[in-house]
Motif scaffolding. Structure first.
Motif, PDB file in Angstrom:
ATOM      1  N   LEU B 101      15.233  65.434  29.593  1.00 30.43           N
ATOM      2  CA  LEU B 101      16.633  65.042  29.781  1.00 30.43           C
ATOM      3  C   LEU B 101      17.099  65.401  31.189  1.00 30.43           C
ATOM      4  O   LEU B 101      16.600  66.363  31.783  1.00 30.43           O
ATOM      5  CB  LEU B 101      17.523  65.765  28.757  1.00 30.43           C
ATOM      6  CG  LEU B 101      17.281  65.445  27.280  1.00 30.43           C
ATOM      7  CD1 LEU B 101      18.298  66.164  26.410  1.00 30.43           C
ATOM      8  CD2 LEU B 101      17.343  63.945  27.021  1.00 30.43           C
ATOM      9  N   GLU B 105      22.459  65.335  30.762  1.00 28.31           N
ATOM     10  CA  GLU B 105      22.092  65.172  29.345  1.00 28.31           C
ATOM     11  C   GLU B 105      21.796  66.522  28.695  1.00 28.31           C
ATOM     12  O   GLU B 105      22.115  66.733  27.519  1.00 28.31           O
ATOM     13  CB  GLU B 105      20.862  64.255  29.231  1.00 28.31           C
ATOM     14  CG  GLU B 105      21.186  62.786  29.497  1.00 28.31           C
ATOM     15  CD  GLU B 105      19.951  61.919  29.694  1.00 28.31           C
ATOM     16  OE1 GLU B 105      20.077  60.696  29.595  1.00 28.31           O
ATOM     17  OE2 GLU B 105      18.855  62.482  29.975  1.00 28.31           O
ATOM     18  N   GLU B 108      25.143  67.880  27.946  1.00 33.80           N
ATOM     19  CA  GLU B 108      25.820  67.077  26.915  1.00 33.80           C
ATOM     20  C   GLU B 108      25.205  67.287  25.532  1.00 33.80           C
ATOM     21  O   GLU B 108      25.891  67.221  24.507  1.00 33.80           O
ATOM     22  CB  GLU B 108      25.738  65.592  27.301  1.00 33.80           C
ATOM     23  CG  GLU B 108      26.569  64.707  26.391  1.00 33.80           C
ATOM     24  CD  GLU B 108      26.388  63.229  26.680  1.00 33.80           C
ATOM     25  OE1 GLU B 108      25.653  62.900  27.627  1.00 33.80           O
ATOM     26  OE2 GLU B 108      26.993  62.432  25.949  1.00 33.80           O
ATOM     27  N   PHE B 109      23.924  67.554  25.522  1.00 34.55           N
ATOM     28  CA  PHE B 109      23.172  67.651  24.266  1.00 34.55           C
ATOM     29  C   PHE B 109      23.819  68.617  23.266  1.00 34.55           C
ATOM     30  O   PHE B 109      23.952  68.323  22.077  1.00 34.55           O
ATOM     31  CB  PHE B 109      21.733  68.080  24.588  1.00 34.55           C
ATOM     32  CG  PHE B 109      20.858  68.152  23.388  1.00 34.55           C
ATOM     33  CD1 PHE B 109      20.539  67.013  22.676  1.00 34.55           C
ATOM     34  CD2 PHE B 109      20.343  69.365  22.951  1.00 34.55           C
ATOM     35  CE1 PHE B 109      19.729  67.081  21.552  1.00 34.55           C
ATOM     36  CE2 PHE B 109      19.539  69.438  21.832  1.00 34.55           C
ATOM     37  CZ  PHE B 109      19.231  68.297  21.127  1.00 34.55           C
ATOM     38  N   ILE B 110      24.229  69.784  23.779  1.00 34.63           N
ATOM     39  CA  ILE B 110      24.836  70.788  22.895  1.00 34.63           C
ATOM     40  C   ILE B 110      26.106  70.244  22.251  1.00 34.63           C
ATOM     41  O   ILE B 110      26.347  70.418  21.047  1.00 34.63           O
ATOM     42  CB  ILE B 110      25.183  72.067  23.716  1.00 34.63           C
ATOM     43  CG1 ILE B 110      23.909  72.692  24.277  1.00 34.63           C
ATOM     44  CG2 ILE B 110      25.974  73.072  22.885  1.00 34.63           C
ATOM     45  CD1 ILE B 110      22.993  73.278  23.233  1.00 34.63           C
ATOM     46  N   LEU B 112      26.763  67.190  21.766  1.00 42.09           N
ATOM     47  CA  LEU B 112      26.365  66.139  20.836  1.00 42.09           C
ATOM     48  C   LEU B 112      26.016  66.751  19.476  1.00 42.09           C
ATOM     49  O   LEU B 112      26.371  66.214  18.426  1.00 42.09           O
ATOM     50  CB  LEU B 112      25.154  65.400  21.403  1.00 42.09           C
ATOM     51  CG  LEU B 112      24.980  63.981  20.931  1.00 42.09           C
ATOM     52  CD1 LEU B 112      25.924  63.058  21.673  1.00 42.09           C
ATOM     53  CD2 LEU B 112      23.554  63.529  21.156  1.00 42.09           C
ATOM     54  N   LEU B 113      25.336  67.894  19.539  1.00 41.88           N
ATOM     55  CA  LEU B 113      25.019  68.589  18.277  1.00 41.88           C
ATOM     56  C   LEU B 113      26.308  69.026  17.578  1.00 41.88           C
ATOM     57  O   LEU B 113      26.380  69.082  16.360  1.00 41.88           O
ATOM     58  CB  LEU B 113      24.141  69.817  18.551  1.00 41.88           C
ATOM     59  CG  LEU B 113      22.713  69.573  19.066  1.00 41.88           C
ATOM     60  CD1 LEU B 113      22.005  70.896  19.315  1.00 41.88           C
ATOM     61  CD2 LEU B 113      21.913  68.743  18.085  1.00 41.88           C
ATOM     62  N   LYS B 115      28.917  67.325  17.635  1.00 40.89           N
ATOM     63  CA  LYS B 115      29.593  66.071  17.282  1.00 40.89           C
ATOM     64  C   LYS B 115      30.939  65.918  17.997  1.00 40.89           C
ATOM     65  O   LYS B 115      31.926  65.480  17.407  1.00 40.89           O
ATOM     66  CB  LYS B 115      29.764  65.962  15.769  1.00 40.89           C
ATOM     67  CG  LYS B 115      28.441  65.902  15.038  1.00 40.89           C
ATOM     68  CD  LYS B 115      28.637  65.839  13.554  1.00 40.89           C
ATOM     69  CE  LYS B 115      27.282  65.816  12.850  1.00 40.89           C
ATOM     70  NZ  LYS B 115      27.348  66.114  11.451  1.00 40.89           N
ATOM     71  N   ARG B 157      25.031  74.572  30.355  1.00 42.50           N
ATOM     72  CA  ARG B 157      24.718  74.209  28.970  1.00 42.50           C
ATOM     73  C   ARG B 157      25.241  75.256  27.998  1.00 42.50           C
ATOM     74  O   ARG B 157      25.805  74.938  26.952  1.00 42.50           O
ATOM     75  CB  ARG B 157      23.199  74.065  28.803  1.00 42.50           C
ATOM     76  CG  ARG B 157      22.777  73.689  27.391  1.00 42.50           C
ATOM     77  CD  ARG B 157      21.278  73.606  27.255  1.00 42.50           C
ATOM     78  NE  ARG B 157      20.646  74.922  27.417  1.00 42.50           N
ATOM     79  CZ  ARG B 157      19.328  75.119  27.411  1.00 42.50           C
ATOM     80  NH1 ARG B 157      18.526  74.087  27.276  1.00 42.50           N
ATOM     81  NH2 ARG B 157      18.831  76.330  27.552  1.00 42.50           N
TER      82      ARG B 157
END
Lengths: 403, 233
Positions: B101, B105, B108-110, B112-113, B115, B157
């Motif tokens: 990633l 990304e 952002e991933f965290i 996204l988890l 929501k 992050r």
């Protein structure tokens, strides 16, 4: 994002992913193409059975099926009237059929004698097309007989030879007639060839006393789809007679066709089973290489379901990329060879004929089987993903991060 | 002051049935919101073990960890993962970014988890990467970043989930002095301006010098706590 991660992870080790993807593609190509050959053979067998052997529907006297005696016959006029009223019927042939003994100077053999109207027989099963040597039955010439090349070879017969057919008439009296061989035929069904000879119906009727009567009516339809409606119509119109569809007359053909789906499923399943081990191995390596990363994902809050989903998604992608390529290759190969045909005549033509198959095979790939294969690939991927995914789930973040 | 971490009588024994190793021994630790604390001590003193226990990555043999009034020792595994996602930010010594990633990304991933909505995620990614000085590296993958830059992405992050506190295990160990100083500046700034609680385990004198509270662990026991010392003085 899980999809993006899964997709990009797939290409972290490009060579490894390409190897397994290529294996899947090759496996799918081989499996599907062989399946197409099977389906092609099945389709050819069906066409031979309907167009050259038994037609779509046959009508008999109920007693004839059990005992092929001349007395079990039907009136030709009323049958013809019924058939002519059904537009779906393309052609029909009213035959006199009896069993008897063929005798020559060099030997004898039990045979089935088919008394046919040459034109009607040509219309229902293209009998004239199978004449290899000599002439087809001439409506104007008396006591001519067509024998198969196989029988001729066995009994050392040649065109112009005389044979004697000894038969039973309707009253079960022995009767005999001398016939001259006008031609030698050769169909795609060697066992049937050996047992059948063809004479004019009028000649046979004169011998066994069935003038104006028929033992068998073979009906060819315009379309295969008309089979059941016409069958029902005939059952209503001729309730006292035995009406049979090709499936009942040639159950071995029906069995071959009905078992094709099962065969192909088993075949694809075996290929996928072998491929699944490759997929499992690849995914296990991928999981083990990423132990720390997966540990970190779990540490920062990725739950087990998502970890499981990520591995499953990756496995599905790995399997699914190769499958369409393999299926496309199989489709193209089928398209090409379905047009030109695969001629196995030189290698195993006789063997194929012994089983009623044409030596030239035109592969066919039914769409429902392609869809079914894709579904199986997906299922295999999901099943293959379970072990590596469980391996990932068993990781303890605190230990995984330390690796 | 609001208590964020309350670790009570924490002990951790490895191999209890064979050759027991007491990694952490009856440790009491109390951290308030906005603290900037370094956990120091020689190798094998139990710093990382204690950090893992506080972070819910490891379970104590004895004792309990209460974070914001929630006893995390009583949470089921999936609840604990969810708790970590929403309450704790992690910074690891080896950065541990997702290599496939990009920097944005990874941050952002965290979220996204968690929501979080797309718009919020995008805004926060830009804010965080700007705050760690990496606005120009949004679409760059970790392999193309220096160690210092990777660790700054890791801090971004860790902050992305808006955690109660951040646990950083030897965050400067793999960094040169300039990168370490930059990273510490960023973390100090966030601590000062946004009252984010930081707990480091470290050997690094540069971190110790900046910490406002230093807890020294020796053989799994707290030998010195500068906060307690200050109170005593």
């Amino acid at each position: 994002m899980l999809t993006i991660i899964a997709w990009r992870n797939l290409w972290r080790n490009r060579t490894r992913s390409l190897i397994i993807t290529t294996s899947v593609a090759l496996g799918m190509w081989a499996g599907t193409f062989i399946m197409a050959i099977y389906f092609g053979m099945g389709e050819a067998r069906l066409r031979i059975a309907i167009d050259n052997e038994v037609s779509h529907i046959q009508v008999h006297h109920p007693g004839f099926a059990d005992d092929k005696e001349a007395k079990y016959n039907m009136p030709m006029d009323s049958l013809a009237r019924v058939f002519q009223k059904i537009p779906a019927i393309r052609a029909f042939s009213l035959r006199s059929v009896t069993t008897g003994m063929l005798a020559t100077t060099s030997g004898s053999q039990g045979i089935q004698v088919n008394g046919v109207d040459p034109a009607a027989e040509q219309a229902t099963r293209g009998m004239q097309n199978f004449v290899q040597d000599g002439d087809y039955l001439d409506p104007a010439q008396r006591n001519r007989v067509l024998v198969s090349t196989k029988l001729a070879k066995k009994l050392k017969l040649e065109i112009g030879n005389k044979i004697v057919l000894t038969l039973l008439d309707t009253a079960n009296n022995i009767t005999a007639g001398a016939f001259r061989i006008c031609g030698l035929y050769h169909t795609n069904n060697a066992p049937l060839d050996e047992l059948n000879v063809f004479v004019r119906k009028t000649d046979l009727d004169r011998l066994i006393g069935t003038d104006g009567r028929a033992h068998e009516a073979a009906i060819l339809l315009h379309r295969d789809d008309d089979l059941d409606p016409v069958f029902q119509q005939l059952k209503q119109a001729l309730p006292q007679l035995q009406i049979e569809r090709w499936q009942e007359i040639s159950p071995e053909t029906a069995l071959v066709l009905s078992s094709l789906d099962t065969y192909s499923l088993v075949f694809i399943f075996i290929i996928l089973l072998a491929l699944s081990f490759g997929i499992i191995n690849t995914m296990l390596m991928a999981v083990l290489e990423r132990t720390r990363e997966i540990g970190m994902l779990m540490a920062v809050g990725m739950n087990k379901l998502r970890v499981f989903g990520m591995v499953v998604l990756e496995t599905i992608m790995l399997a699914v990329i190769g499958a369409p390529a393999g299926l496309l290759a199989a489709w193209l190969t089928t398209l090409w060879l379905g047009h030109t045909g695969i001629n196995l005549g030189a290698i195993m033509g006789e063997s194929l004929r012994d089983f009623g198959y044409a030596p030239v095979i035109y592969p066919v790939l039914p769409w429902h089987n392609v869809v079914q294969t894709m579904q199986l690939v997906l299922l295999t991927a999901v099943v293959a993903a379970i072990f590596p995914a469980l391996k990932a789930l068993r990781l303890k973040p605190v230990e995984a991060i330390r690796t | 002051m609001q208590t964020v971490i309350d670790a009570h009588n924490i002990s951790k024994v490895y191999n209890p049935d064979t050759i027991p190793v007491h990694a952490v021994n009856s440790v009491h630790l109390h951290l308030n919101r906005g603290e900037f604390t370094a956990l120091v001590g020689p190798s094998g003193s139990g710093k990382t073990t204690l950090l893992n226990i506080i972070g819910g990555l490891d379970a104590p043999t004895e004792g309990q960890v209460v974070i914001n009034g929630i006893n995390i020792s009583e949470l089921k595994p999936n609840q604990l993962i969810n708790f970590r996602l929403h309450n704790i930010g992690f910074v690891f010594q080896a950065f541990n970014l997702i290599p496939v990633l990009t920097a944005s990304e990874n941050v952002e991933f965290i979220m996204l988890l968690q929501k979080r909505p797309k718009a919020e995620r995008t805004r926060r990614v830009h804010e965080l990467l700007a705050s760690v000085g990496l606005s120009d590296k949004l679409n760059v993958r970790p392999s193309q970043l220096s160690g210092g830059q990777q660790q700054r992405v890791a801090v971004a992050r860790a902050l992305a989930s808006r955690p109660q506190f951040i646990l950083a295990d030897e965050p400067t160990a793999n960094l040169d002095s300039h990168s370490a100083a930059t990273l510490l500046d960023i973390m100090e700034k966030m601590n000062r301006e946004e009252a984010i609680t930081f707990l480091f385990s470290t050997h690094d004198q540069r971190v110790i010098d900046r910490a406002r509270r230093v807890i020294t662990l020796v053989d799994g026991r707290i030998e010195n706590d500068s906060a307690a010392t200050q109170i005593r003085h």
